[in-house]
Design a protein around this motif. Structure first.
Motif, mmCIF file in Angstrom:
data_model
loop_
_atom_site.group_PDB
_atom_site.id
_atom_site.type_symbol
_atom_site.label_atom_id
_atom_site.label_comp_id
_atom_site.label_asym_id
_atom_site.label_seq_id
_atom_site.Cartn_x
_atom_site.Cartn_y
_atom_site.Cartn_z
ATOM 1 N N ARG A 222 0.576 -1.231 0.144
ATOM 2 C CA ARG A 222 0.242 0.002 0.365
ATOM 3 C C ARG A 222 0.852 0.968 0.393
ATOM 4 O O ARG A 222 1.921 1.327 1.088
ATOM 5 C CB ARG A 222 -0.795 0.125 0.917
ATOM 6 C CG ARG A 222 -2.000 -1.292 1.237
ATOM 7 C CD ARG A 222 -3.191 -0.656 2.128
ATOM 8 N NE ARG A 222 -3.802 0.514 1.560
ATOM 9 C CZ ARG A 222 -4.022 1.738 2.698
ATOM 10 N NH1 ARG A 222 -2.889 1.529 3.392
ATOM 11 N NH2 ARG A 222 -4.424 2.323 2.219
ATOM 12 N N ILE A 223 0.058 2.005 -1.030
ATOM 13 C CA ILE A 223 1.274 3.702 -0.644
ATOM 14 C C ILE A 223 0.159 4.574 0.023
ATOM 15 O O ILE A 223 -0.147 5.287 0.270
ATOM 16 C CB ILE A 223 1.375 3.616 -2.544
ATOM 17 C CG1 ILE A 223 2.249 2.901 -3.339
ATOM 18 C CG2 ILE A 223 1.924 5.751 -1.875
ATOM 19 C CD1 ILE A 223 1.774 3.518 -5.364
ATOM 20 N N VAL A 224 1.132 4.619 1.366
ATOM 21 C CA VAL A 224 0.657 5.551 2.497
ATOM 22 C C VAL A 224 1.847 6.687 2.741
ATOM 23 O O VAL A 224 2.846 6.657 2.434
ATOM 24 C CB VAL A 224 0.659 4.865 3.742
ATOM 25 C CG1 VAL A 224 -1.009 3.937 3.181
ATOM 26 C CG2 VAL A 224 1.622 4.119 4.081
ATOM 27 N N THR A 225 1.646 7.335 3.227
ATOM 28 C CA THR A 225 2.456 8.278 3.559
ATOM 29 C C THR A 225 2.922 8.256 5.457
ATOM 30 O O THR A 225 2.251 7.311 5.916
ATOM 31 C CB THR A 225 2.187 9.841 3.497
ATOM 32 O OG1 THR A 225 1.176 9.925 4.579
ATOM 33 C CG2 THR A 225 1.668 10.347 2.090
ATOM 34 N N ARG A 226 4.115 8.943 5.811
ATOM 35 C CA ARG A 226 4.251 8.116 7.236
ATOM 36 C C ARG A 226 3.485 8.970 7.995
ATOM 37 O O ARG A 226 3.509 10.065 7.835
ATOM 38 C CB ARG A 226 5.684 9.221 7.423
ATOM 39 C CG ARG A 226 6.827 8.076 6.788
ATOM 40 C CD ARG A 226 7.889 8.632 7.669
ATOM 41 N NE ARG A 226 9.487 7.498 7.226
ATOM 42 C CZ ARG A 226 10.200 7.783 6.134
ATOM 43 N NH1 ARG A 226 10.432 8.667 5.303
ATOM 44 N NH2 ARG A 226 10.973 6.791 5.649
ATOM 45 N N THR A 227 2.713 8.502 9.157
ATOM 46 C CA THR A 227 2.660 9.255 9.908
ATOM 47 C C THR A 227 3.302 9.037 11.550
ATOM 48 O O THR A 227 4.319 8.212 11.514
ATOM 49 C CB THR A 227 0.670 8.600 10.255
ATOM 50 O OG1 THR A 227 0.892 6.811 10.308
ATOM 51 C CG2 THR A 227 0.362 8.518 9.287
ATOM 52 N N LYS A 228 2.904 10.300 12.359
ATOM 53 C CA LYS A 228 3.769 10.272 13.469
ATOM 54 C C LYS A 228 2.960 9.027 14.673
ATOM 55 O O LYS A 228 1.955 8.811 14.869
ATOM 56 C CB LYS A 228 3.136 11.723 14.403
ATOM 57 C CG LYS A 228 4.955 12.144 14.757
ATOM 58 C CD LYS A 228 4.135 13.182 15.584
ATOM 59 C CE LYS A 228 4.966 14.505 14.052
ATOM 60 N NZ LYS A 228 4.839 16.005 15.542
ATOM 61 N N ARG A 229 4.101 8.440 14.733
ATOM 62 C CA ARG A 229 3.762 7.992 16.650
ATOM 63 C C ARG A 229 4.295 7.624 17.070
ATOM 64 O O ARG A 229 6.521 8.409 17.197
ATOM 65 C CB ARG A 229 4.232 5.806 15.789
ATOM 66 C CG ARG A 229 3.641 5.157 16.711
ATOM 67 C CD ARG A 229 3.456 3.705 15.976
ATOM 68 N NE ARG A 229 4.914 3.238 15.442
ATOM 69 C CZ ARG A 229 5.261 2.182 15.386
ATOM 70 N NH1 ARG A 229 4.493 1.404 14.961
ATOM 71 N NH2 ARG A 229 6.686 2.382 14.684
ATOM 72 N N TYR A 230 4.272 7.555 19.104
ATOM 73 C CA TYR A 230 5.065 7.798 19.560
ATOM 74 C C TYR A 230 5.041 6.716 20.026
ATOM 75 O O TYR A 230 5.403 5.635 20.071
ATOM 76 C CB TYR A 230 4.398 8.029 20.936
ATOM 77 C CG TYR A 230 4.747 8.597 22.577
ATOM 78 C CD1 TYR A 230 5.690 9.598 22.680
ATOM 79 C CD2 TYR A 230 4.759 7.649 23.807
ATOM 80 C CE1 TYR A 230 6.236 9.623 23.631
ATOM 81 C CE2 TYR A 230 5.645 7.643 24.228
ATOM 82 C CZ TYR A 230 6.168 8.898 25.126
ATOM 83 O OH TYR A 230 7.567 9.141 25.428
ATOM 84 N N ASN A 231 7.227 6.858 20.365
ATOM 85 C CA ASN A 231 7.876 5.128 20.465
ATOM 86 C C ASN A 231 7.876 5.138 21.800
ATOM 87 O O ASN A 231 8.880 6.328 22.799
ATOM 88 C CB ASN A 231 8.598 5.410 19.658
ATOM 89 C CG ASN A 231 9.917 4.292 20.219
ATOM 90 O OD1 ASN A 231 9.475 3.801 20.672
ATOM 91 N ND2 ASN A 231 10.669 4.098 19.400
ATOM 92 N N LYS A 232 7.623 3.953 22.590
ATOM 93 C CA LYS A 232 7.561 4.425 24.066
ATOM 94 C C LYS A 232 9.357 3.896 24.216
ATOM 95 O O LYS A 232 9.615 5.030 25.243
ATOM 96 C CB LYS A 232 6.679 2.929 24.424
ATOM 97 C CG LYS A 232 5.283 3.292 24.319
ATOM 98 C CD LYS A 232 4.129 1.551 25.169
ATOM 99 C CE LYS A 232 2.999 2.034 24.040
ATOM 100 N NZ LYS A 232 3.279 1.881 22.832
ATOM 101 N N ARG A 233 9.803 3.811 23.586
ATOM 102 C CA ARG A 233 10.860 3.194 24.320
ATOM 103 C C ARG A 233 11.813 4.816 24.357
ATOM 104 O O ARG A 233 12.601 5.046 25.418
ATOM 105 C CB ARG A 233 11.897 1.772 23.751
ATOM 106 C CG ARG A 233 12.857 1.201 24.191
ATOM 107 C CD ARG A 233 14.065 0.483 23.648
ATOM 108 N NE ARG A 233 13.107 -0.850 23.325
ATOM 109 C CZ ARG A 233 12.922 -1.191 21.600
ATOM 110 N NH1 ARG A 233 13.072 -0.195 21.028
ATOM 111 N NH2 ARG A 233 11.423 -2.379 21.810
ATOM 112 N N THR A 234 11.690 4.739 23.113
ATOM 113 C CA THR A 234 12.809 6.069 22.747
ATOM 114 C C THR A 234 12.365 7.646 23.507
ATOM 115 O O THR A 234 12.873 9.138 23.639
ATOM 116 C CB THR A 234 12.895 6.533 21.395
ATOM 117 O OG1 THR A 234 11.979 6.315 21.375
ATOM 118 C CG2 THR A 234 13.680 5.131 21.358
#
Lengths: 574, 601, 383
Positions: B364-376
């Motif tokens: 699927r051609i999608v754009t990047r989305t923001k996601r919260y990374n728990k570790r970092t």
């Protein structure tokens, strides 16, 4: 017919198939089919894990028939047959259902596509149940090679094979070797002398005792099959009398090259009418003789070079001829060198400077003040005579793309960069060696990417510009590639021929000989003593023409028996 | 016969001592006149013609890096002086030149041949040497695979050294291939499998060529077998080790747009299809065996040995084929395109993986989305299969190519793969607008021009003009460029930008060139023996080049060249004799051979 | 109707400094990075194209060269090192020589030797003339001001006015020719009279603020340029109207304050600019045509001698003062008569005019129905 255990494998081909066909549903459906022991689906059946899956199932579950629903058999039938062999099963207990090219790629309704896929799979399942074990034969491989064409491609291929220690028969219809390259003075983009290249090749070819060069000659007949071709060549001797020679070869390289586009076909370039409009090859001749001049012998002050003559056009050839851009830039440099004061303009569509050193060459051409004018594809420049008393001989009108202006440019000499086209008699060669041509007349390779030199006929290879326009390095590379194929085959000694061919039931054959002339591969000989026809299995391509025509139903095509075909037809009619 | 030698130079500097070559030329038999004309001299044919008459010359030799650039002037001069224009010969130093140290001697040899009217390549044929029947292929991309198979199919031994953990190279990463649009995996994986299963191919993945000694036909190669830490023969790629591995790092195979574990298999169809431990990220390795080791404990087949050490293997080969391929241009270097800063500016390779069915979004051609990374504890931009698909996509050609500030050369494949991208975008997102920004549309191959036409017909806006910049204007990403053919300056608000990055030689090319004593061209690619006549051999005997490492190429050309390289090897093996190195020939030998050849013709 | 290209114009333009224009392969990068280019005036690529093809009439009719302030971004990013910025500069030189009907400008640009000779010749003539005049009118070389002064300010004043008349005459005709080339000769370039009135304010506004220069991104060059221009104007006003006051023995703070300010501006700016051209750090300074040097050096010399003779006079050195005064005139007169109307100086007039004309053309062109755009795309509006 004894019962059997069939394994059905549905390939998703990434999303190629999965996006249109419901593979899970297909699996469920396959499981319901008679004698199907198991059905599975996987992302890439052709991949290593995919094949392993089949092998393991055969060994673990004792499958004795396999159906893979995936792409065209042309792509992967061999792959999966090998998998069966690895698992110790006769490779002909396999059938492929083409649910990609025949289904997912050509439909846009998932439901209907899935339905069609089911039908195809069912056909394959019913058919494979009736398959018989077939054995492949092996035949001798004659190490000698026939090379048709004495241009740079033919010469290079011949040398590689001869240097490897094998005999080569090099057939050239002209009176000298070198082909089109012999008409060229300098090569782009490094402006090396074509003569140096040719002299080296030709000297080595003529000195080699393993290469038998036949000038003024044509191949008039070629029959047999890979490893065992019999070639008949008509050679003209010194006083032009033709005599035929025959010899055996194992493989054939076709390197018949190209011919240039006939410039007079584009009327408004006035070639043939305007005295100072010349083709690139005529201009090449001027350069070689150091005499760049107008018809009246004067030196030109303005030289114009027009690209894509006959190439990249609707009416003539749609394709790009690949070498003209660099050749044109070469002319720009050569003109500036021979006639320092002379101005060069270069009328092009796109500048195809893609190879090693090409872009640099393009930059340098700009630096010597070549005026580049861009015209739109299809909107060709128009050449007309300048009015008497004008400072130039002709005026070229161009709708110049980079300025948006309609301009006219003075020209004393116009060079038409004529494109490459397939030789007008290419079809004769094609028929002779039994290979096919595309709509433009170029010979077709067996796979455009991964097999650019082999053809659909085993033992016949194509090299150089007879397959498509190419520059010298790519031609040489291709010539060597075809040589590599042959060297590999010859090194192995014997070769395997396909087990699928027609058979004559001599008891039922009436000896009517209808099939003899019908066979496009002349694979059927007539036994005058027994008065029956016989198929030479190694030559037979199993096209089925004979079987269909045989009035007494004496001819049966292995792996294409009536029972098998009918089963498949019944299968697809859900 | 009265000859003259003229020295003309195209390039600004030369590695050789022209004066000493000129001095040498003046002593050659029949040479009546020698003239050093310098760099890019402005030549007047009529003046040269006078010279020809006065000195009564009947053969001219033009010597220099690329003397062909001056030939027409001399040819015309010959005609003006009513001498045979065919009696002009070239002594091109760049074509058959040698590296700095013995460049001058080589130049003399080239001049000597030209004076005799004998092609250098005919006179300068190194003595043939016996050839060891085994072959080393460096690089397991499509070129290496093709070459290896050609040779192995002839029943000859091949050692294939691949730097990464699997065969396939870049082609395995691609989705579809232009212009036929058949999927790369479909046509490549069978060949990978064939290599993996071939009895005559010794596949050494996860290995590096460390040192090459010996002479043409009898090379000794030291190969560093990096510790894979997983037993290839035992591993069934069940993936349990990866499940328990705590370390995640960017996946090389997915061009960094997805992650992999420290113990990983590059991709499901990898050959060999076995896991390997990445020492650069494995906790156990980095902690010197103190921490973790979960994979080894969990492996059901006990085939993970984290303490495995690198070892060195030595093989003897007669021939070596270089198929080391390429890397993509680092788009970060061109700041105005915002790569590395703007989340939805992608490189071509990243898009290949994004649109690939086996990629992180399943194609699927999608754009990047923001996601919260728990570790970092940081927000990060990631591709998620359910992410929003772009409403408009811009594809920018010639990124890092055809630009004097970066790579002056054309990378040859970008135009076509960009058109392919446009097709994929329009096919998967019929609603999305797609723009291509190009300078020249280089659709030169078989079926390419037709393909380009097809893409335009599919509704992709093809704009002639190099994009100047990609910038965020408020919330939207804006591409600014001149639409040259329409003579207007436009802005395109887009959700995704694909940079058609150019190609550069693979890292390590220079070291390899040094160990193998193979020359490189000014752009850093391996230099072939002779551009026109011999594109697959090098000046080092028994060393061949195949595919991209010799210069950018599309797949058909790469495959053809790989087979061609194989032809050289097979020729040598089956005749038992291979060619030596050009450098082994002394000036006097070449001179002598040129003389005899001249006499014989 | 097709226009005839002149492939040889490019050779001529080399003399004006366009040495790399032929390298351009038209990727369009320059136009897209230019902060000044917009939908109606697209440059530098298009101007470079016209030059490559030698479409003289089109170039004569184009305002683009005057709309470029040579910030150099185009040259910095040019993939072929075709120096678009320098090409625009050269086109300005060429246009200056085209607007000038006397042909002097063309001569100067093509042969710096001729330029320098002319300066020296005229300078010498002025020198001799002034000395003769001074002596002829019974002036005393030891007296600077008041009765018996060597060069009486009212005489010089009259002389100045005469010179100003010549100057305005020349500049005026050139300006008219510019208008004719760009706004009248070709039918499609004409605009209705009403627009001339509507936009007339652009002229003084751009002349005094040079606002457009400020849009180049960097503000420093603009300030420098503005400072120089204003100082020059101030000095011009002082000399044309308050020469007497300036030269009288008594102090007139108002006038002198301005005078000193202007002098500092002139010296400082020219010095800074010379420094820049010597260091060659920005694209603008990387290439310096001979005429650029003449311009700066001359201006500096004039300002320097001007203030020097003033200081000497004040310091009670009337003799030295007079000598330097003569030298000052020997530099100033040639500058005003030969440089201002015929060379770089003239852009003081041409630039504001160009912007005035451009404003009108833009309005006309905007009215025309534009070609449809690719879906989603939009035009870049004028800054």
């Amino acid at each position: 017919m004894q019962s059997c255990k069939i394994g059905v494998y549905i390939c998703q081909c990434g999303t190629n198939i999965a996006k249109m066909v419901d593979c899970e549903a297909l699996v469920a459906f396959a499981e319901t089919l008679p004698e199907v022991a198991l059905a599975k689906t996987y992302k890439y059946m052709c991949s290593n894990p995919g094949q392993d899956m089949i092998v393991q199932d055969i060994q673990a579950n004792g499958l004795d028939r396999v159906v893979v629903a995936a792409c065209s058999p042309r792509m992967h039938e061999r792959t999966f047959r090998n998998a069966l062999q690895v698992a110790g099963l006769n490779p002909y207990f396999f059938e492929m259902a083409n649910i990609r090219e025949h289904c997912s790629w050509v439909h846009d309704d998932p439901v209907a596509a899935t339905q069609k896929a089911k039908a195809l799979v069912r056909g394959a399942v019913l058919r494979v149940a009736r398959h018989e074990a077939l054995e492949r034969k092996t035949v001798d491989m004659c190490p000698e090679v026939l090379v048709i064409g004495g241009g740079i491609a033919g010469l290079t291929a011949a040398l590689d094979i001869a240097d490897a220690g094998h005999r080569v028969h090099l057939v050239e219809r002209q009176g000298s070797l070198g082909g089109n390259l012999a008409r060229i003075d300098l090569t782009a983009p490094f402006l090396n002398a074509a003569r140096d290249l040719l002299t080296e090749r030709i000297t080595r070819v003529t000195e080699s005792e393993r290469i038998d060069v036949m000038l003024h000659s044509r191949v008039v007949n070629l029959d047999g099959f890979i490893g065992n071709y019999r070639a008949t060549v008509e050679v003209r001797d010194a006083d032009g009398l033709p005599r035929k020679t025959e010899f055996l070869v194992g493989n054939v390289i076709v390197a018949t090259g190209y011919q240039e586009f006939e410039a007079s076909r584009i009327t408004h370039y006035g070639y043939g009418k305007l005295p100072n409009v010349v083709t690139s090859f005529e201009f090449e001749l001027m350069l070689r003789h150091g005499r760049i001049q107008m018809a009246d012998g004067h030196l030109p002050r303005f030289v114009s070079i027009i690209h894509c003559v006959g190439s990249r056009s609707q009416e003539f050839h749609g394709y790009c001829s690949r070498v003209c851009c660099m050749t044109a830039l070469k002319y720009a440099h050569e003109v500036r060198s021979a006639i320092p004061g002379c101005h060069v303009s270069d009328i092009y569509i796109d500048m195809h400077a893609f190879g090693k050193g090409h872009e640099d060459f393009y930059r340098r051409s700009s630096e010597v003040k070549t005026l580049f004018l861009m015209y739109r594809k299809g909107d060709r420049p128009v050449i007309r005579r300048a009015d008497p008393g004008d400072t130039c001989d002709m005026l070229i009108e161009v709708n110049e793309q980079l300025s948006g202006e309609t301009i006219e440019i003075p020209a004393d000499l116009v060079v038409l960069m004529v494109g490459m086209e397939a030789r007008s008699d290419a079809h004769e060669v094609a028929r002779l060696v039994n290979i096919s041509q595309d709509k433009e007349g170029w010979f077709i390779e067996s796979h455009p990417k991964l097999d650019p030199v082999a053809t659909t006929t085993d033992g016949v290879y194509i090299a150089g510009t007879c397959a498509a326009p190419k520059d010298i390095p790519d031609t040489v590379a291709q010539a060597r590639a075809s040589a590599a194929r042959i060297l590999a085959k010859v090194a192995r000694g014997r070769i395997e021929v396909d087990a699928v061919y027609a058979e004559v039931d001599e008891a039922r054959c009436s000896g009517c000989r209808i099939c003899n002339d019908l066979c496009p591969y002349s694979a059927i000989e007539f036994d005058a003593v027994k008065k029956v026809s016989r198929v030479i299995s190694a030559v037979c391509k199993a096209c089925g023409a004979c079987g269909a025509a045989c009035p007494s139903g004496a001819i049966k095509a292995r792996h294409f028996t009536d029972a098998q075909i009918f089963a498949q037809i019944e299968g697809v009619l859900l | 016969m009265r000859k003259a030698v003229f020295f003309c130079q195209v390039g600004d500097e030369t590695p050789l001592n022209v004066d000493s070559v000129a001095k040498y030329a003046s002593n050659l038999p029949g040479v009546e006149h020698v003239e050093v004309l310098g760099i890019r001299p402005s030549l007047d044919p009529t003046r040269i013609a006078e010279r020809i008459r006065t000195v009564r010359l009947d053969r001219l030799v033009i010597a220099g890096d690329q003397p062909g650039f001056f030939k027409p002037a001399f040819t015309r001069a010959m005609d003006l002086a009513s001498c045979s224009p065919l009696e002009v010969f070239l002594a091109p130093f760049a074509a058959w030149g040698a590296p700095a140290e013995d460049a001058t001697e080589r130049a003399k040899a080239i001049v000597a041949c030209a004076c005799q009217g004998v092609p250098f390549t005919l006179a300068a044929v190194p003595a043939s040497t016996p050839v060891h029947p085994a072959t080393l292929v460096i690089g397991g991309g499509v070129a290496g695979i093709q070459a290896a198979l050609e040779i192995a199919d002839a029943g000859k031994q091949v050692h294939l050294v691949e730097r990464t953990g699997t065969l396939g190279g870049h082609m395995a990463m691609f989705d579809k291939t232009f212009p036929t649009l058949d999927c790369a995996a479909c046509i490549l994986t069978p060949k990978m499998v064939a290599v993996g299963q071939h009895p005559m191919i010794n596949l050494m993945s996860w290995s590096d060529v460390e040192e090459v000694s010996g002479t043409p036909g009898a090379y000794k190669v030291r190969i560093l077998r990096k510790a894979r830490r997983v037993d290839v023969s035992a591993c069934v790629a069940c993936g349990i080790c990866a499940e328990v591995c705590p370390v995640t790092v960017p996946s090389e195979f997915d061009a960094g747009i997805s992650t992999r574990k420290a113990v990983y298999v590059p991709f499901p169809q990898a050959v060999p299809n076995a896991y390997l431990v990445d020492p650069a990220s494995c906790t156990w390795v980095l902690s010197g065996g103190q921490k973790c080791g979960a994979c080894a404990r969990k492996c059901p087949k006990d085939c993970i040995d984290l303490s495995e050490k690198d070892r060195v293997e030595e093989v003897e080969v007669g021939s070596i084929i270089l198929a080391t391929g390429y890397e993509v241009f680092d788009a970060k270097r061109i700041e105005r395109y915002g790569y590395g800063v703007l989340p939805n500016v992608l490189t071509a390779l990243e898009f290949e993986r994004l649109t690939n069915a086996s990629g992180p979004t399943g194609g699927r051609i999608v754009t990047r989305t923001k996601r919260y990374n728990k570790r970092t504890k940081r927000d990060e931009w990631v591709f998620q299969a359910d992410g929003p698909s772009p409403r408009s996509v811009a594809i920018i050609h010639c990124v890092g190519s055809r630009d004097s500030a970066y790579n002056a050369y054309c990378s040859r494949v970008c135009c076509m793969y960009s058109l392919k991208f446009a097709h994929l975008v329009r096919e998967k997102l019929p609603e999305a607008a797609c723009y291509e920004f190009y300078i020249d549309m280089r659709a030169f191959g078989k079926g390419y021009e037709e393909f380009a036409e097809r893409i335009k017909a599919e509704g992709t806006h093809v704009v002639r003009g190099r994009t100047a910049s990609v910038q965020m204007v408020g919330e939207e990403m804006v591409v600014r460029g001149e639409d040259i053919l329409e003579d207007r300056l436009l802005e395109f608000p887009v959700d995704m930008v694909i940079l058609a990055v150019g190609l550069v030689p693979a890292s390590g090319t220079d070291e390899l060139a040094r160990t193998l004593e193979v020359q490189r061209d000014p752009d850093g690619w391996f230099a072939e023996f002779d551009y026109d006549g011999n594109p697959t051999e090098t000046q080092r005997g028994g060393v061949y080049v195949a595919g991209m490492c010799q210069g950018p190429k599309d797949i058909p050309d790469t495959v053809a060249q790989a087979s061609a390289a194989a032809a050289g090897v097979l020729r040598a093996i089956s005749s038992g004799r291979g060619t030596g190195s050009l450098s082994s020939l002394s000036l006097s030998v070449i001179e002598a051979r040129a003389r005899t050849l001249a006499r014989s013709t | 109707m097709a226009i005839r290209v002149n492939p040889l114009l490019i050779d001529d333009l080399e003399r004006y400094g366009a040495e790399d224009v032929q390298k351009c392969y038209h990727c369009g990068n320059c136009s897209a990075v230019c902060p000044h280019t917009d939908e109606t005036f697209l440059f530098p690529r298009r101007s470079m194209r016209l030059l490559q093809m030698g479409l003289e009439r089109r170039i004569e009719g184009s305002l683009e060269p005057w709309l470029c302030y040579y910030c150099g971004q185009c040259s910095d990013q040019c993939p072929r090192d075709a120096e678009p910025g320098e090409t625009m500069m050269s086109l300005r030189r060429w246009l200056t020589s085209r607007y000038d009907f006397t042909g002097i400008s063309r001569l100067f640009y093509r042969s710096p030797k001729a330029e320098v000779l002319a300066m020296a010749g005229l300078g010498l003539a002025v020198g001799i003339g002034l000395v003769a005049w001074g002596l002829g009118t019974g002036g005393d070389i030891r007296i600077y001001d008041g009765p018996g002064a060597f060069l009486r300010s009212e005489h010089v004043h009259r002389f100045d006015w005469g010179m100003a008349a010549v100057l305005v005459g020349l500049l005026g005709t050139n300006a008219v020719r510019m208008w004719w080339f760009t706004m009248y000769r070709d039918k499609e370039s004409r605009v209705p009279l009403s627009l001339y009135i509507k936009h007339v304010l652009t002229l003084p506004y751009q002349f005094f603020t040079q606002k457009r220069y400020a849009e180049c991104g960097e503000r420093k060059p603009w300030l420098l340029h503005l400072g120089l221009m204003l100082s020059y104007l101030t000095m011009l006003v002082l000399i044309m109207f308050f020469l007497g006051t300036m030269q009288s023995d008594t102090w007139h703070w108002q006038a002198h304050a301005f005078g000193y300010l202007a002098t500092v501006g002139l010296l400082g700016a020219t010095a800074w600019m010379i420094r820049g051209r010597v260091r060659k750090q920005t694209p603008l300074h990387r290439h310096s045509h001979e005429s650029d040097w003449v311009f700066l050096v001359q201006l500096f010399a004039v300002a320097f001698t001007g203030i020097l003779q003033h200081v000497l006079h004040r310091a009670g050195q009337p003799l030295a003062g007079n000598v330097v005064y003569v030298i000052h005139m020997m530099v100033a007169v040639p500058m005003l008569v030969l440089e201002v109307p015929f060379s770089k100086w003239a852009h003081l007039v041409y630039r504001p005019l160009a912007m005035y004309f451009a404003a009108m053309r833009r309005e006309v062109l905007r009215a025309r129905a534009p070609a449809p755009l690719p879906a989603g795309a939009r035009r870049v509006q004028a800054a």
